[in-house]
Design an enzyme around this catalytic site. Structure first.
Site, PDB file in Angstrom:
ATOM      1  N   ILE A  14      20.583  37.199  71.108  1.00 45.35           N
ATOM      2  CA  ILE A  14      21.254  38.355  70.411  1.00 45.35           C
ATOM      3  C   ILE A  14      20.264  39.565  70.069  1.00 45.35           C
ATOM      4  O   ILE A  14      20.737  40.710  69.928  1.00 45.35           O
ATOM      5  CB  ILE A  14      21.760  37.859  69.103  1.00 45.35           C
ATOM      6  CG1 ILE A  14      22.860  36.725  69.285  1.00 45.35           C
ATOM      7  CG2 ILE A  14      22.885  38.986  68.357  1.00 45.35           C
ATOM      8  CD1 ILE A  14      23.607  35.869  68.198  1.00 45.35           C
ATOM      9  N   SER A  36       9.372  30.587  70.095  1.00 45.72           N
ATOM     10  CA  SER A  36       9.759  29.286  70.190  1.00 45.72           C
ATOM     11  C   SER A  36      11.111  29.018  70.803  1.00 45.72           C
ATOM     12  O   SER A  36      11.466  27.769  71.374  1.00 45.72           O
ATOM     13  CB  SER A  36       9.784  28.920  68.606  1.00 45.72           C
ATOM     14  OG  SER A  36      11.011  29.663  68.073  1.00 45.72           O
ATOM     15  N   SER A 127      27.019  33.186  60.444  1.00 46.97           N
ATOM     16  CA  SER A 127      27.768  32.575  61.341  1.00 46.97           C
ATOM     17  C   SER A 127      29.008  32.108  60.772  1.00 46.97           C
ATOM     18  O   SER A 127      29.484  31.947  59.420  1.00 46.97           O
ATOM     19  CB  SER A 127      27.202  31.377  61.618  1.00 46.97           C
ATOM     20  OG  SER A 127      28.136  30.460  62.402  1.00 46.97           O
ATOM     21  N   THR A 129      30.612  29.625  60.868  1.00 52.82           N
ATOM     22  CA  THR A 129      30.337  28.075  60.576  1.00 52.82           C
ATOM     23  C   THR A 129      30.518  28.084  59.127  1.00 52.82           C
ATOM     24  O   THR A 129      30.953  26.976  58.613  1.00 52.82           O
ATOM     25  CB  THR A 129      29.160  27.240  60.921  1.00 52.82           C
ATOM     26  OG1 THR A 129      27.981  28.315  60.503  1.00 52.82           O
ATOM     27  CG2 THR A 129      28.971  27.222  62.227  1.00 52.82           C
ATOM     28  N   TYR A 152      22.091  23.014  60.145  1.00 51.30           N
ATOM     29  CA  TYR A 152      22.065  24.332  60.329  1.00 51.30           C
ATOM     30  C   TYR A 152      22.865  25.042  59.788  1.00 51.30           C
ATOM     31  O   TYR A 152      22.612  25.962  59.157  1.00 51.30           O
ATOM     32  CB  TYR A 152      22.375  24.498  61.907  1.00 51.30           C
ATOM     33  CG  TYR A 152      22.769  25.926  62.599  1.00 51.30           C
ATOM     34  CD1 TYR A 152      21.760  26.488  62.662  1.00 51.30           C
ATOM     35  CD2 TYR A 152      24.005  26.183  62.602  1.00 51.30           C
ATOM     36  CE1 TYR A 152      21.977  27.977  63.142  1.00 51.30           C
ATOM     37  CE2 TYR A 152      24.262  27.390  62.993  1.00 51.30           C
ATOM     38  CZ  TYR A 152      23.332  28.385  63.371  1.00 51.30           C
ATOM     39  OH  TYR A 152      23.699  29.552  63.578  1.00 51.30           O
ATOM     40  N   LYS A 156      22.768  28.540  56.835  1.00 57.09           N
ATOM     41  CA  LYS A 156      23.301  29.878  56.765  1.00 57.09           C
ATOM     42  C   LYS A 156      24.088  30.301  55.396  1.00 57.09           C
ATOM     43  O   LYS A 156      24.020  31.208  54.794  1.00 57.09           O
ATOM     44  CB  LYS A 156      24.409  29.928  58.002  1.00 57.09           C
ATOM     45  CG  LYS A 156      23.947  30.080  59.232  1.00 57.09           C
ATOM     46  CD  LYS A 156      22.967  31.130  59.584  1.00 57.09           C
ATOM     47  CE  LYS A 156      22.326  31.272  60.818  1.00 57.09           C
ATOM     48  NZ  LYS A 156      21.273  32.054  61.059  1.00 57.09           N
ATOM     49  N   TYR A 180      28.954  36.256  62.713  1.00 55.93           N
ATOM     50  CA  TYR A 180      29.069  36.084  64.130  1.00 55.93           C
ATOM     51  C   TYR A 180      30.273  35.087  64.305  1.00 55.93           C
ATOM     52  O   TYR A 180      30.119  33.968  63.922  1.00 55.93           O
ATOM     53  CB  TYR A 180      27.872  35.961  65.079  1.00 55.93           C
ATOM     54  CG  TYR A 180      26.771  36.666  64.562  1.00 55.93           C
ATOM     55  CD1 TYR A 180      26.624  37.850  64.021  1.00 55.93           C
ATOM     56  CD2 TYR A 180      25.651  36.102  64.986  1.00 55.93           C
ATOM     57  CE1 TYR A 180      25.529  38.591  63.982  1.00 55.93           C
ATOM     58  CE2 TYR A 180      24.445  36.782  64.726  1.00 55.93           C
ATOM     59  CZ  TYR A 180      24.375  37.865  64.203  1.00 55.93           C
ATOM     60  OH  TYR A 180      23.311  38.692  64.134  1.00 55.93           O
ATOM     61  N   ASN A 182      31.722  33.710  68.093  1.00 53.69           N
ATOM     62  CA  ASN A 182      30.927  33.100  69.425  1.00 53.69           C
ATOM     63  C   ASN A 182      30.583  33.864  70.290  1.00 53.69           C
ATOM     64  O   ASN A 182      31.176  34.330  71.281  1.00 53.69           O
ATOM     65  CB  ASN A 182      32.027  32.053  70.270  1.00 53.69           C
ATOM     66  CG  ASN A 182      32.243  30.839  69.138  1.00 53.69           C
ATOM     67  OD1 ASN A 182      32.730  30.854  68.057  1.00 53.69           O
ATOM     68  ND2 ASN A 182      31.709  29.722  69.545  1.00 53.69           N
ATOM     69  N   GLY A 300      32.253  16.568  64.846  1.00 53.39           N
ATOM     70  CA  GLY A 300      31.854  18.000  64.234  1.00 53.39           C
ATOM     71  C   GLY A 300      32.459  19.016  64.653  1.00 53.39           C
ATOM     72  O   GLY A 300      32.619  20.189  64.009  1.00 53.39           O
TER      73      GLY A 300
HETATM   74  N1  LIG Z   1      24.122  32.408  69.650  1.00 52.93           N
HETATM   75  C1  LIG Z   1      25.058  31.977  68.665  1.00 52.93           C
HETATM   76  O1  LIG Z   1      26.152  31.439  68.894  1.00 52.93           O
HETATM   77  C2  LIG Z   1      24.988  32.384  67.185  1.00 52.93           C
HETATM   78  C3  LIG Z   1      25.988  32.198  66.347  1.00 52.93           C
HETATM   79  C4  LIG Z   1      26.022  32.557  64.927  1.00 52.93           C
HETATM   80  C5  LIG Z   1      24.839  32.861  64.414  1.00 52.93           C
HETATM   81  N2  LIG Z   1      23.544  32.925  65.340  1.00 52.93           N
HETATM   82  C6  LIG Z   1      22.394  33.422  64.605  1.00 52.93           C
HETATM   83  O2  LIG Z   1      21.930  34.409  65.320  1.00 52.93           O
HETATM   84  C7  LIG Z   1      20.516  34.509  65.352  1.00 52.93           C
HETATM   85  C8  LIG Z   1      20.172  34.811  66.654  1.00 52.93           C
HETATM   86  O3  LIG Z   1      20.861  33.734  67.559  1.00 52.93           O
HETATM   87  P1  LIG Z   1      20.315  33.670  68.858  1.00 52.93           P
HETATM   88  O4  LIG Z   1      21.417  33.063  69.939  1.00 52.93           O
HETATM   89  O5  LIG Z   1      19.702  35.085  69.498  1.00 52.93           O
HETATM   90  O6  LIG Z   1      19.079  32.770  69.144  1.00 52.93           O
HETATM   91  P2  LIG Z   1      17.813  32.821  69.984  1.00 52.93           P
HETATM   92  O7  LIG Z   1      17.121  31.352  69.628  1.00 52.93           O
HETATM   93  O8  LIG Z   1      18.174  33.012  71.438  1.00 52.93           O
HETATM   94  O9  LIG Z   1      16.950  33.638  69.435  1.00 52.93           O
HETATM   95  C9  LIG Z   1      16.426  33.641  67.873  1.00 52.93           C
HETATM   96  C10 LIG Z   1      14.769  34.411  68.397  1.00 52.93           C
HETATM   97  O10 LIG Z   1      14.065  33.963  67.162  1.00 52.93           O
HETATM   98  C11 LIG Z   1      12.769  33.289  67.306  1.00 52.93           C
HETATM   99  N3  LIG Z   1      12.115  32.772  66.360  1.00 52.93           N
HETATM  100  C12 LIG Z   1      12.616  31.444  65.824  1.00 52.93           C
HETATM  101  N4  LIG Z   1      11.912  31.256  64.738  1.00 52.93           N
HETATM  102  C13 LIG Z   1      10.959  32.252  64.605  1.00 52.93           C
HETATM  103  C14 LIG Z   1      10.108  32.128  63.737  1.00 52.93           C
HETATM  104  N5  LIG Z   1       9.817  31.400  62.657  1.00 52.93           N
HETATM  105  N6  LIG Z   1       9.300  33.312  63.727  1.00 52.93           N
HETATM  106  C15 LIG Z   1       9.268  34.268  64.884  1.00 52.93           C
HETATM  107  N7  LIG Z   1      10.348  33.893  65.763  1.00 52.93           N
HETATM  108  C16 LIG Z   1      11.065  32.947  65.665  1.00 52.93           C
HETATM  109  C17 LIG Z   1      12.878  32.556  68.873  1.00 52.93           C
HETATM  110  O11 LIG Z   1      11.776  32.355  69.566  1.00 52.93           O
HETATM  111  C18 LIG Z   1      14.034  33.419  69.419  1.00 52.93           C
HETATM  112  O12 LIG Z   1      13.500  34.284  70.220  1.00 52.93           O
HETATM  113  C19 LIG Z   1      19.954  32.915  64.807  1.00 52.93           C
HETATM  114  O13 LIG Z   1      19.932  33.219  63.255  1.00 52.93           O
HETATM  115  C20 LIG Z   1      21.349  32.051  64.781  1.00 52.93           C
HETATM  116  O14 LIG Z   1      21.599  31.197  64.111  1.00 52.93           O
HETATM  117  C21 LIG Z   1      23.772  32.770  66.485  1.00 52.93           C
END
Ligand SMILES: NC(=O)c1ccc[n+]([C@@H]2O[C@H](COP(=O)([O-])OP(=O)(O)OC[C@H]3O[C@@H](n4cnc5c(N)ncnc54)[C@H](O)[C@@H]3O)[C@@H](O)[C@H]2O)c1
Length: 341
Positions: A14, A36, A127, A129, A152, A156, A180, A182, A300
């Site tokens: 995102i 990571s 989220s 969720t 998780y 949130k 967000y 999905n 779940g």
């Molecule tokens: N993708 C989904 O379906 C979804 C839905 C609801 C909420 N979210 C939330 O949106 C956010 C982004 O999601 P995404 O799908 O892009 O995930 P993603 O894993 O692709 O991106 C998260 C990024 O954060 C980095 N990261 C994690 N911990 C870190 C730290 N301690 N320091 C620096 N970087 C760190 C990871 O390397 C990664 O690049 C997250 O908070 C996730 O919980 C995602």
């Protein structure tokens, strides 16, 4: 002066799409990520789309001193978007402490940095969720928050509370919580998209890998739910539309003085789509046949949820614009590009 935005976790799915939208809107993203769950090559894809190399700092966002150092090197950062978190629901059940540590420490460090570096805006990736198995659909921002069903999901909920408490205690910036639904799809150029690691936990990466022959068959968990075709219903939001909501949120916090100090918004399309509809539409728009079968319900999973996104439209002036057909085409285009790599 240039308006810079610190994008924590900006190389992720995102975050990377949001960097594109921020730059198109005239902001200057400064990416911080510890890789990571992402790869540095995402910067190349971003450069191809935007036409410039975005500043990137490899650092752990739990490390407040490192973040303050970055803010000193990059004068003009006016806001933070916090994408940096671990996000796999199943893994969070197995490793709860790792999830609480990473997701909450990152949040607290970023809030402290926003305060110390006198920022004006903070966006948090929340989220749907938080609503759990809501009785009434669609869910609005007033729908009660139910007890989380995974560590998780709990991160949130706790994060939303931490931000709200901090703002009420007088933090000198505004905050917006984006809930967000999905996110699916990829940038239409197929230069960036979702990079699932291992066996995908989300529907669309699994669909793509099955269509590409990497997985033998898609298992649809449950076809006996109380929905028109028996499969679960979700609100699938195009990743580019979702990314754009962050720009609207930042605009509001920087420009609308009378806006509340902390607000939550649903970011979804307002339309519930079943898993089977996704599969059928994916097959239709991409001219493919997908091997799939039905499996028992997965523990779940909730039966159905979709957003009432009216508040985002009325207050942020944001709404989803991309069609499901186009989104599912972009998803497959990205998968084909991944195969070439
Ligand atoms: N993708 C989904 O379906 C979804 C839905 C609801 C909420 N979210 C939330 O949106 C956010 C982004 O999601 P995404 O799908 O892009 O995930 P993603 O894993 O692709 O991106 C998260 C990024 O954060 C980095 N990261 C994690 N911990 C870190 C730290 N301690 N320091 C620096 N970087 C760190 C990871 O390397 C990664 O690049 C997250 O908070 C996730 O919980 C995602």
């Amino acid at each position: 002066m240039e308006k810079k935005i610190l994008v924590a976790g900006g190389l992720g799915y995102i975050g990377s799409h949001t960097c594109v939208q921020l730059r198109e809107a005239g902001y200057h993203p400064v990416i911080v990520d510890n890789l990571s769950n992402s790869e540095v090559s995402v910067l190349d894809g971003l450069e191809k789309i935007i036409g410039e190399r975005l500043p990137f700092y490899e650092a752990d966002c739990q490390d407040k001193e490192a973040l303050i150092g970055i803010c000193k090197k990059e004068p003009g950062i006016v806001g933070i978007i916090n994408f940096a978190a671990y996000k796999a629901v199943g893994e969070s059940v197995e490793k709860p402490l790792s999830y609480y540590r990473n997701n909450l420490n990152v949040l607290i460090s970023l809030l402290e940095v926003a305060e110390e570096c006198r920022m004006k805006a903070f966006v948090f990736s929340s989220s749907c969720t938080v609503y759990g198995e809501a009785e009434i659909q669609p869910v609005t921002e007033e729908t009660p928050i139910l007890p989380a069903t995974s560590p998780y999901g709990n991160t949130k909920q706790i994060a939303e509370e931490i931000i709200t408490d901090a703002i009420h205690a007088g933090m000198p910036f505004k905050a917006i919580l984006l809930r967000y639904f999905n996110p699916i799809g990829a940038h239409p150029s197929a230069m960036i998209g979702e990079l699932p690691r291992g066996v995908p936990q989300n529907l669309l990466p699994y669909v793509c890998q099955t269509a590409a022959g990497i997985r033998k068959e898609l298992k649809i968990f449950g076809n006996d739910y109380d929905t028109p075709d028996g499969t679960c219903i979700r609100d699938y939001i195009d990743i580019n539309d979702l990314a754009n909501a962050h720009v609207k949120a930042i605009d509001r916090m920087l420009e609308v003085k009378e806006a509340p100090n902390v607000e939550a918004f649903n970011i979804g399309t307002g339309r519930g789509v079943s898993v089977l509809e996704i599969v059928k539409t994916f097959e239709k728009v991409n001219g493919l046949t997908l091997p799939y079968s039905f499996a028992p319900r997965r523990e779940g999973d909730i039966e159905k949820i979709w957003a009432d996104p009216k508040k985002a439209l009325n207050v942020l002036g944001w709404k989803a614009t991309r069609s499901l057909d186009d989104t599912l085409k972009s998803t497959w285009k990205w998968q084909m590009r991944l195969q070439e790599k």
